[in-house]
Design an enzyme around this catalytic site. Structure first.
Site, PDB file in Angstrom:
ATOM      1  N   GLY A   1       0.847  -1.182   0.000  1.00  0.00           N
ATOM      2  CA  GLY A   1       0.000   0.000   0.000  1.00  0.00           C
ATOM      3  C   GLY A   1       0.885   1.236   0.000  1.00  0.00           C
ATOM      4  CE1 TYR A   2       3.843   2.797  -3.791  1.00  0.00           C
ATOM      5  CE2 TYR A   2       1.975   1.308  -4.057  1.00  0.00           C
ATOM      6  CZ  TYR A   2       3.291   1.654  -4.322  1.00  0.00           C
ATOM      7  OH  TYR A   2       4.055   0.830  -5.099  1.00  0.00           O
ATOM      8  CG  LEU A   3       2.055   5.128   4.257  1.00  0.00           C
ATOM      9  CD1 LEU A   3       3.241   4.957   5.188  1.00  0.00           C
ATOM     10  CD2 LEU A   3       0.752   5.178   5.051  1.00  0.00           C
TER      11      LEU A   3
END
Lengths: 155, 155
Positions: free
Chosen positions: B28-30
């Site tokens: 996932g990406y922050l």
């Protein structure tokens, strides 16, 4: 992962200055989205990468990892739009720890005091030098200040 | 900090499948900003936090830190808008390592092949199963796919 519960205030005078030694902080942001802020911080020879995910106005999930200081400096140079510079003073008062941040550079002139609490409902005694509470005012987060520094705020 | 130089291609047939075992990746990406992407990745029992800062279309500064797998799972749950799921196959071909990613879920149907190079000018032999190069097409980055999954692209 820890839960961070924090309240934030303006500082109304200079009487706190004799109470503590300050430490210089430099920090930049890879994400300023309150749902997933990503901070790079250097204090002395130490550095950390910290992720905070907002739960409520005063509560956040916090994940923190020590990283090499050289990495942190490179990240601030290469990937952070702006670096926030401040001196942090840690002051014990009536059983609680206060952190007073004196900002420099583009945020110069701003003083903020923070208290970390174990619960949103925890009571605490307000020191005399404490000003207006700004916990609910998103402009006073370091993430916001990294993009909209205090000296550029409309007066 | 390392420099990552990568070229990315579509995959035109299934003849690569017998060449390697696959490993399941969840990430996932922050931050999906190309100037400062922040990725959380889990592979088996291992997890990493990776920051990439774009230098050119095919080159990025990369900083990677191992983190506890439990933290990574919590970060994906609490702070990442979407999780990209794929099986990665590592295939040696003519002295270079190729990574073929087979995506699932909302990105199902997409196959991408990547090669990591030591220099932007490094030459390499293209395997028969390699399709069109998409290095310059930002839609094929995992960060973009995490927000605009392949199955929702306009056909």
């Amino acid at each position: 992962m820890a839960m961070e519960i924090e309240r934030r205030f303006l500082v109304k005078d200079e009487s706190w200055r004799d109470l503590a030694e300050g430490l210089r902080y430099r920090q930049g942001y890879l994400s300023v989205d309150p749902a997933r802020t990503v901070r790079v911080r250097v204090v002395g020879d130490d550095a950390w990468l910290t992720i905070k995910s907002q739960v409520s106005a005063m509560s956040r999930h916090e994940f923190e990892y020590a990283i090499p200081r050289a990495d942190a400096e490179q990240l601030m140079d290469a990937a952070c739009p702006m670096v926030v510079e401040k001196i942090r003073y840690r002051i014990k008062y009536a059983g609680h720890l206060w952190e007073v941040d004196e900002f420099f550079g583009e945020n110069g002139g701003l003083l903020l005091a923070e208290i970390e609490l174990s619960d949103e409902a925890t009571e605490f005694v307000r020191p005399d030098w404490l000003g207006e509470e700004v916990t609910l005012d998103g402009r006073y987060t370091n993430a916001y200040l990294s993009q909209n520094p205090y000296r550029r705020w409309p007066k």
